[in-house]
Scaffold this active site. Structure first.
Site, PDB file in Angstrom:
ATOM      1  NE  ARG A  43      78.397   3.093  11.538  1.00 41.66           N
ATOM      2  CZ  ARG A  43      77.574   2.204  11.271  1.00 41.66           C
ATOM      3  NH1 ARG A  43      76.928   1.278  12.127  1.00 41.66           N
ATOM      4  NH2 ARG A  43      76.897   2.180  10.032  1.00 41.66           N
ATOM      5  CE  LYS A 132      60.686  10.884   4.163  1.00 41.27           C
ATOM      6  NZ  LYS A 132      61.688  10.860   3.033  1.00 41.27           N
ATOM      7  CB  ALA A 165      60.956  24.792   5.572  1.00 43.11           C
ATOM      8  CG  ASP A 220      60.963   8.379  -0.119  1.00 47.04           C
ATOM      9  OD1 ASP A 220      61.587   8.656   0.505  1.00 47.04           O
ATOM     10  OD2 ASP A 220      61.114   8.840  -1.392  1.00 47.04           O
ATOM     11  CG  HIS A 225      58.042  15.127   1.702  1.00 47.04           C
ATOM     12  ND1 HIS A 225      58.464  15.566   2.914  1.00 47.04           N
ATOM     13  CD2 HIS A 225      59.004  14.500   0.983  1.00 47.04           C
ATOM     14  CE1 HIS A 225      59.798  15.193   3.004  1.00 47.04           C
ATOM     15  NE2 HIS A 225      60.033  14.479   1.833  1.00 47.04           N
TER      16      HIS A 225
END
Ligand code: NDP
Ligand code: BG6
Length: 460
Positions: A43, A132, A165, A220, A225
């Site tokens: 934006r 995420k 990764a 988080d 993770h």
């Protein structure tokens, strides 16, 4: 031709990870430079900045910005025309649009729908990469999945978790399943007494307070993770390396895992320490905030391989150091000539800061004619063994963007992995009371020391 569109191009992640990763794909010729375009969508207008090299200058000519809203059809209709302009000399059936949605999760559904309605390629290929967290609890993740599945097919949705990764995470299945000495033969309840999975960060929550105060450490990093590392560390060998077989095995682990409970967890929040501010000292944090910045919790996998073995997780911000590691603690020997020597031995995979595999072992102290067993370690350090390769180390985002462009979802998260992971952590997402405290720069709340020792069944 590949158009890689970054929604949220003005954001923190875009600046820190996304644009550098896209530039590196271009620099290393991983993508065809002549037919690769990057379009930032936001934006707010943003001005690209960066080093001035020849390739950077070429790359920057392939990057453009489009200023639009995230909830208005007209913006997306205009944007589609803009993309058609870039693609005009390409055979439509050879075009690929990748929409990478790096926005606050509240915008995912609206943006996903508008892309599909107005910027989906009818003749080429269109994929959407979503950052995420996917939802903020079990129920909302199901709603999010249902909303996205109304328009998008599962094989067009790439849910990104960059931990999948990281070099060592990619390596865990290789180390476990590719080797004839069968390290994996030790990884079960006959030989392992406990498994520790740690993710400590030395940095605090500066700069992301708005996000962090709503989410906390469990949403988080634990639900995503750390849960992903856990599935890779605990899964059985998949039938193939294909996305369905790998993810099938990961889901089997999550399905067999009993949910974490509040009464068997430690939740903490850091206070000021070692010249670092406390969480509540950060601008924008409400004084009564119960956001958790540290968690320790234990999971049990109810299957033949892991029955009875605790998987003990701990993670925190503003800790004494940064480290991400999986440690499989071995059971001691209870018979034989050496059954009297007993210490904690482990096999560990270190993901960060270095990439290492360590196996601790008893050795007889050199130069000693008496029996004197001491603890030593066998260590594989990637930096030492792969010095040349590590000089050109690729960031996890770069690897994942390459996979998304190639259409390989193996290192992306399937919807059922997300749901089962939320189910496991739903009870400990938020702290009902003020969390325990720990000073910044320490190892977490003092209660965690005894918790970890007893749950990991440590001798020392
Ligand atoms: P930011 O807070 O920087 O937001 C990204 C962009 O989203 C902003 O630049 C802004 O762009 C737009 N935006 C901000 N607020 C709103 C809103 N209420 N509604 C719609 N758009 C809004 O986020 P990050 O870049 O840090 O993260 C983006 C995504 O990536 C999130 O889902 C986050 O969880 C995930 N993530 C972030 C990581 C990180 O280290 N930052 C790591 C891993 C995942 P504009 O207003 O210009 O359009
Ligand atoms: C992000 C979290 O997903 O991962 C951050 O939102 C965390 O809070 C980060 O710091 C850690 O990633 P890395 O790659 O720096 O270990």
């Amino acid at each position: 031709m590949v158009s890689f569109i970054v929604f949220g191009a003005s954001g923190h992640l875009a600046h820190k990870k996304t644009f550098p990763a896209l530039y590196n794909l271009y620099l290393r010729n991983t993508v065809n430079r002549q037919s690769f375009y990057v379009v930032g969508y936001a934006r707010n207008y943003i001005q690209p900045q960066g080093e001035e090299t020849k390739i950077y200058d070429e790359f920057i000519k392939r990057v453009s910005y489009f200023c639009g809203q995230y909830d208005q059809a007209d913006s997306f209709k205009e944007f589609n025309k803009y993309l058609q302009g870039l693609e005009k000399s390409t055979d439509p059936s050879k075009s690929l649009r990748i929409f990478y949605v790096a926005l606050p999760p509240s915008a995912y559904v609206s943006v996903g729908n508008l892309i599909h309605d107005h910027a989906y390629l009818p003749d080429g290929k269109t994929r959407i990469i979503i950052e995420k967290p996917f939802g903020d609890n079990y129920d909302s993740s199901i709603k999010l999945k249902e909303e996205l599945h109304k328009k998008w097919k599962e094989d067009e949705i790439y849910r990104i978790d960059h931990y999948l990764a990281k070099d060592m995470v990619i390596n865990i299945p290789t180390l476990r399943f590719a080797n004839p000495h069968s390290l994996d033969a030790l990884l079960n309840n006959h030989h392992i007494k406990s498994v520790g999975i740690s993710m400590w960060e030395s940095g605090g929550c500066e700069g992301r307070v708005g996000y962090y105060d709503i989410n906390g450490v469990v949403r988080d990093v634990l639900q995503n993770h750390m849960a992903q590392i856990f599935t890779v560390a605990a899964m059985d060998e998949p039938k193939s390396e294909g996305p369905d077989d790998v993810r099938y095995e990961k889901v089997k682990v999550l399905k067999a895992t009993k949910p974490a409970s509040l009464k068997d967890s430690i939740l903490g929040q850091y206070t000021a320490g070692q010249d670092k501010p406390g969480y509540k000292d950060l601008e924008g944090v409400p004084k009564e905030s119960k956001a958790t910045t540290y968690v320790a919790t234990t999971l049990y996998v109810d299957n033949e391989r892991w029955k009875g073995v605790p998987f003990v997780f701990d993670s925190g911000k503003s800790m004494s150091k940064g480290k991400v590691e999986i440690r499989y603690y071995l059971k001691g020997k209870d018979s034989g000539v050496f059954s009297d020597v007993n210490q904690d031995h482990y096999i560990s995979f270190t993901v960060q800061p270095n990439q290492e595999v360590t196996l601790t072992a008893f050795v007889n102290k050199p130069m000693s004619s008496e029996r004197s067993c001491v603890n030593a370690s066998l260590n594989l350090n990637f930096k030492e063994q792969f010095a040349e390769e590590m000089k050109h180390k690729r960031d996890a985002y770069e690897i994942l963007f390459e996979d998304a462009i190639k259409g390989n979802p193996t290192k992306f998260v399937r919807y059922d992995e997300v749901e089962y992971a939320w189910r496991i952590f739903d009870e400990i997402l938020d702290s009902p009371t003020q969390p325990l405290t720990y000073p910044a720069g320490s190892n977490g709340p003092k209660e965690s020391e005894q918790y970890l020792k007893s749950h990991l069944k440590l001798i020392q």
